[in-house]
Design a protein around this motif. Structure first.
Motif, PDB file in Angstrom:
ATOM      1  N   ASP A  65       1.157  -1.293   0.561  1.00  0.00           N
ATOM      2  CA  ASP A  65       0.076   0.047   0.213  1.00  0.00           C
ATOM      3  C   ASP A  65       0.877   1.246   0.049  1.00  0.00           C
ATOM      4  N   ILE A  66       0.581   1.945  -0.285  1.00  0.00           N
ATOM      5  CA  ILE A  66       1.190   3.127  -0.391  1.00  0.00           C
ATOM      6  C   ILE A  66       0.003   4.325   0.279  1.00  0.00           C
ATOM      7  N   ASP A  67       1.048   5.019   1.975  1.00  0.00           N
ATOM      8  CA  ASP A  67       0.394   6.298   2.505  1.00  0.00           C
ATOM      9  C   ASP A  67       0.330   7.366   1.718  1.00  0.00           C
ATOM     10  N   THR A  68      -1.110   8.255   1.931  1.00  0.00           N
ATOM     11  CA  THR A  68      -0.757   9.034   2.191  1.00  0.00           C
ATOM     12  C   THR A  68      -0.279  10.278   3.196  1.00  0.00           C
ATOM     13  N   LYS A  69       0.056  11.383   3.344  1.00  0.00           N
ATOM     14  CA  LYS A  69       0.688  12.049   4.499  1.00  0.00           C
ATOM     15  C   LYS A  69       0.746  13.371   3.787  1.00  0.00           C
ATOM     16  N   GLU A  70       0.482  14.175   4.987  1.00  0.00           N
ATOM     17  CA  GLU A  70       1.207  16.010   4.527  1.00  0.00           C
ATOM     18  C   GLU A  70       1.802  16.021   5.606  1.00  0.00           C
ATOM     19  N   PRO A  71       2.970  16.631   4.965  1.00  0.00           N
ATOM     20  CA  PRO A  71       4.281  17.336   5.796  1.00  0.00           C
ATOM     21  C   PRO A  71       3.774  18.187   6.725  1.00  0.00           C
ATOM     22  N   SER A  72       3.987  18.511   7.749  1.00  0.00           N
ATOM     23  CA  SER A  72       4.136  19.955   8.544  1.00  0.00           C
ATOM     24  C   SER A  72       4.562  20.986   8.472  1.00  0.00           C
ATOM     25  N   ASP A  73       4.100  22.172   8.506  1.00  0.00           N
ATOM     26  CA  ASP A  73       4.292  23.229   8.302  1.00  0.00           C
ATOM     27  C   ASP A  73       5.874  23.570   8.517  1.00  0.00           C
ATOM     28  N   GLU A  74       6.457  23.324   9.703  1.00  0.00           N
ATOM     29  CA  GLU A  74       7.642  23.340  10.160  1.00  0.00           C
ATOM     30  C   GLU A  74       9.133  22.612   8.546  1.00  0.00           C
ATOM     31  N   ALA A  75       8.476  21.099   8.510  1.00  0.00           N
ATOM     32  CA  ALA A  75       9.062  21.071   7.054  1.00  0.00           C
ATOM     33  C   ALA A  75       9.165  21.535   5.994  1.00  0.00           C
ATOM     34  N   MET A  76       7.788  22.419   5.283  1.00  0.00           N
ATOM     35  CA  MET A  76       7.577  22.911   4.541  1.00  0.00           C
ATOM     36  C   MET A  76       8.638  24.384   4.534  1.00  0.00           C
ATOM     37  N   ALA A  77       8.369  24.804   5.506  1.00  0.00           N
ATOM     38  CA  ALA A  77       9.329  26.248   6.021  1.00  0.00           C
ATOM     39  C   ALA A  77      10.700  26.058   5.655  1.00  0.00           C
ATOM     40  N   ARG A  78      11.381  24.807   6.104  1.00  0.00           N
ATOM     41  CA  ARG A  78      12.820  24.110   6.253  1.00  0.00           C
ATOM     42  C   ARG A  78      13.137  23.816   5.062  1.00  0.00           C
ATOM     43  N   VAL A  79      12.422  23.401   3.905  1.00  0.00           N
ATOM     44  CA  VAL A  79      13.065  22.407   2.731  1.00  0.00           C
ATOM     45  C   VAL A  79      12.288  23.807   1.994  1.00  0.00           C
ATOM     46  N   ALA A  80      11.212  24.725   2.033  1.00  0.00           N
ATOM     47  CA  ALA A  80      11.509  25.544   1.060  1.00  0.00           C
ATOM     48  C   ALA A  80      12.996  26.553   0.879  1.00  0.00           C
ATOM     49  N   ALA A  81      12.910  27.551   2.841  1.00  0.00           N
ATOM     50  CA  ALA A  81      14.415  27.774   3.355  1.00  0.00           C
ATOM     51  C   ALA A  81      15.532  27.930   2.303  1.00  0.00           C
ATOM     52  N   PHE A  82      16.066  26.007   2.825  1.00  0.00           N
ATOM     53  CA  PHE A  82      16.702  25.544   1.625  1.00  0.00           C
ATOM     54  C   PHE A  82      16.602  25.760   0.552  1.00  0.00           C
ATOM     55  N   ALA A  83      15.806  25.376   0.115  1.00  0.00           N
ATOM     56  CA  ALA A  83      15.812  25.528  -2.110  1.00  0.00           C
ATOM     57  C   ALA A  83      16.006  26.704  -2.247  1.00  0.00           C
ATOM     58  N   ARG A  84      15.692  27.786  -1.380  1.00  0.00           N
ATOM     59  CA  ARG A  84      15.929  29.592  -1.612  1.00  0.00           C
ATOM     60  C   ARG A  84      17.087  29.777  -1.747  1.00  0.00           C
ATOM     61  N   LYS A  85      18.624  29.014  -0.250  1.00  0.00           N
ATOM     62  CA  LYS A  85      19.566  29.077  -0.881  1.00  0.00           C
ATOM     63  C   LYS A  85      19.848  28.487  -1.864  1.00  0.00           C
ATOM     64  N   THR A  86      19.201  27.101  -2.355  1.00  0.00           N
ATOM     65  CA  THR A  86      20.335  26.868  -3.366  1.00  0.00           C
ATOM     66  C   THR A  86      20.254  27.351  -4.924  1.00  0.00           C
ATOM     67  N   GLY A  87      19.266  28.387  -4.541  1.00  0.00           N
ATOM     68  CA  GLY A  87      18.655  27.934  -6.049  1.00  0.00           C
ATOM     69  C   GLY A  87      17.611  27.416  -6.947  1.00  0.00           C
ATOM     70  N   ASP A  88      17.068  26.839  -6.151  1.00  0.00           N
ATOM     71  CA  ASP A  88      16.010  25.772  -6.307  1.00  0.00           C
ATOM     72  C   ASP A  88      14.745  26.223  -6.487  1.00  0.00           C
ATOM     73  N   TYR A  89      14.142  27.389  -5.811  1.00  0.00           N
ATOM     74  CA  TYR A  89      13.155  27.151  -5.135  1.00  0.00           C
ATOM     75  C   TYR A  89      12.106  27.389  -6.543  1.00  0.00           C
ATOM     76  N   ALA A  90      12.770  28.656  -7.744  1.00  0.00           N
ATOM     77  CA  ALA A  90      11.612  28.590  -8.905  1.00  0.00           C
ATOM     78  C   ALA A  90      11.436  27.386  -9.575  1.00  0.00           C
ATOM     79  N   ALA A  91      12.822  26.724  -9.481  1.00  0.00           N
ATOM     80  CA  ALA A  91      12.211  25.183 -10.601  1.00  0.00           C
ATOM     81  C   ALA A  91      11.146  24.252  -9.462  1.00  0.00           C
ATOM     82  N   LEU A  92      10.813  24.013  -8.301  1.00  0.00           N
ATOM     83  CA  LEU A  92      10.191  22.987  -8.087  1.00  0.00           C
ATOM     84  C   LEU A  92       8.847  23.828  -7.756  1.00  0.00           C
TER      85      LEU A  92
END
Length: 201
Positions: A65-92
């Motif tokens: 089975d493939i379960d579904t789950k939403e990421p936490s707000d904290e996880a979204m914020a951390r990943v978005a911040a990291f992607a901005r630092k690498t310059g990848d945010y606009a491509a995601l």
């Protein structure tokens, strides 16, 4: 008597706790079961991306089975911040960010967050060393059999006696490359550089 509770399990432990699944492998029908995860998990948007009838029917045939789950707000914020630092945010895309955030969140839940980077490591570009830029051999342009009156040959300046204006000479050492010659010189230089790098690897 024999205590069956002390016998080793016939199944070895799973190779990983979670496998976070993106749409690509599901659409292509990849054999995800070889990862041998305890749980296969994704975000709801990924399952909505699978519209192809064959890929949808493949989901029904999966041996897990493939379960579904939403990421936490904290996880979204951390990943978005990291992607901005690498310059990848606009491509995601939003599903891409959610997949990354879900992975971050599950890793934090399983192993803590101390080992998870907050700032990207600096990129180290491989430099071939002190050789400098690739050398392009000089190109020789044939000269007409007789130079017009009032000109100097070689690398000097050419004067047009009638107008008195000075133009750069088209001597052998100063000859500009045609577009085709420049392209060929660049191709050769890049091929040499690629060959040099492949030897270093």
């Amino acid at each position: 008597g024999l205590d069956l509770g002390t016998l080793p399990s016939s199944r070895p432990p799973r190779s990983m706790k979670y496998l976070v699944v993106d749409a690509g492998p599901l659409i292509k029908g990849a054999r995800l079961e070889v990862a041998d995860a305890e749980r296969y998990i994704t975000v709801p948007e990924v399952l909505r991306e699978i519209r192809d009838r064959q890929a949808r029917s493949g989901l029904q045939l999966l041996p897990f089975d493939i379960d579904t789950k939403e990421p936490s707000d904290e996880a979204m914020a951390r990943v978005a911040a990291f992607a901005r630092k690498t310059g990848d945010y606009a491509a995601l895309s939003q599903p891409d960010l959610k997949i990354l955030a879900l992975t971050w969140m599950l890793e934090k839940e399983s192993n803590g967050a101390k080992h998870l980077l907050e700032t990207p490591k600096p990129m180290h570009v491989h430099s071939p060393g002190p050789r400098g830029p690739p050398r392009v051999p000089p190109q020789r342009v044939p000269q007409p059999p007789s130079a017009p009156a009032g000109t100097q040959g070689g690398g000097g300046s050419r004067f047009n006696e009638g107008a008195g204006s000075e133009r750069p000479a088209l001597g052998e050492e100063d000859s500009p490359l045609s577009a085709e010659e420049a392209a060929e010189a660049l191709r050769v230089a890049l091929a040499d550089e690629a060959e040099s790098l492949s030897r270093e690897i």
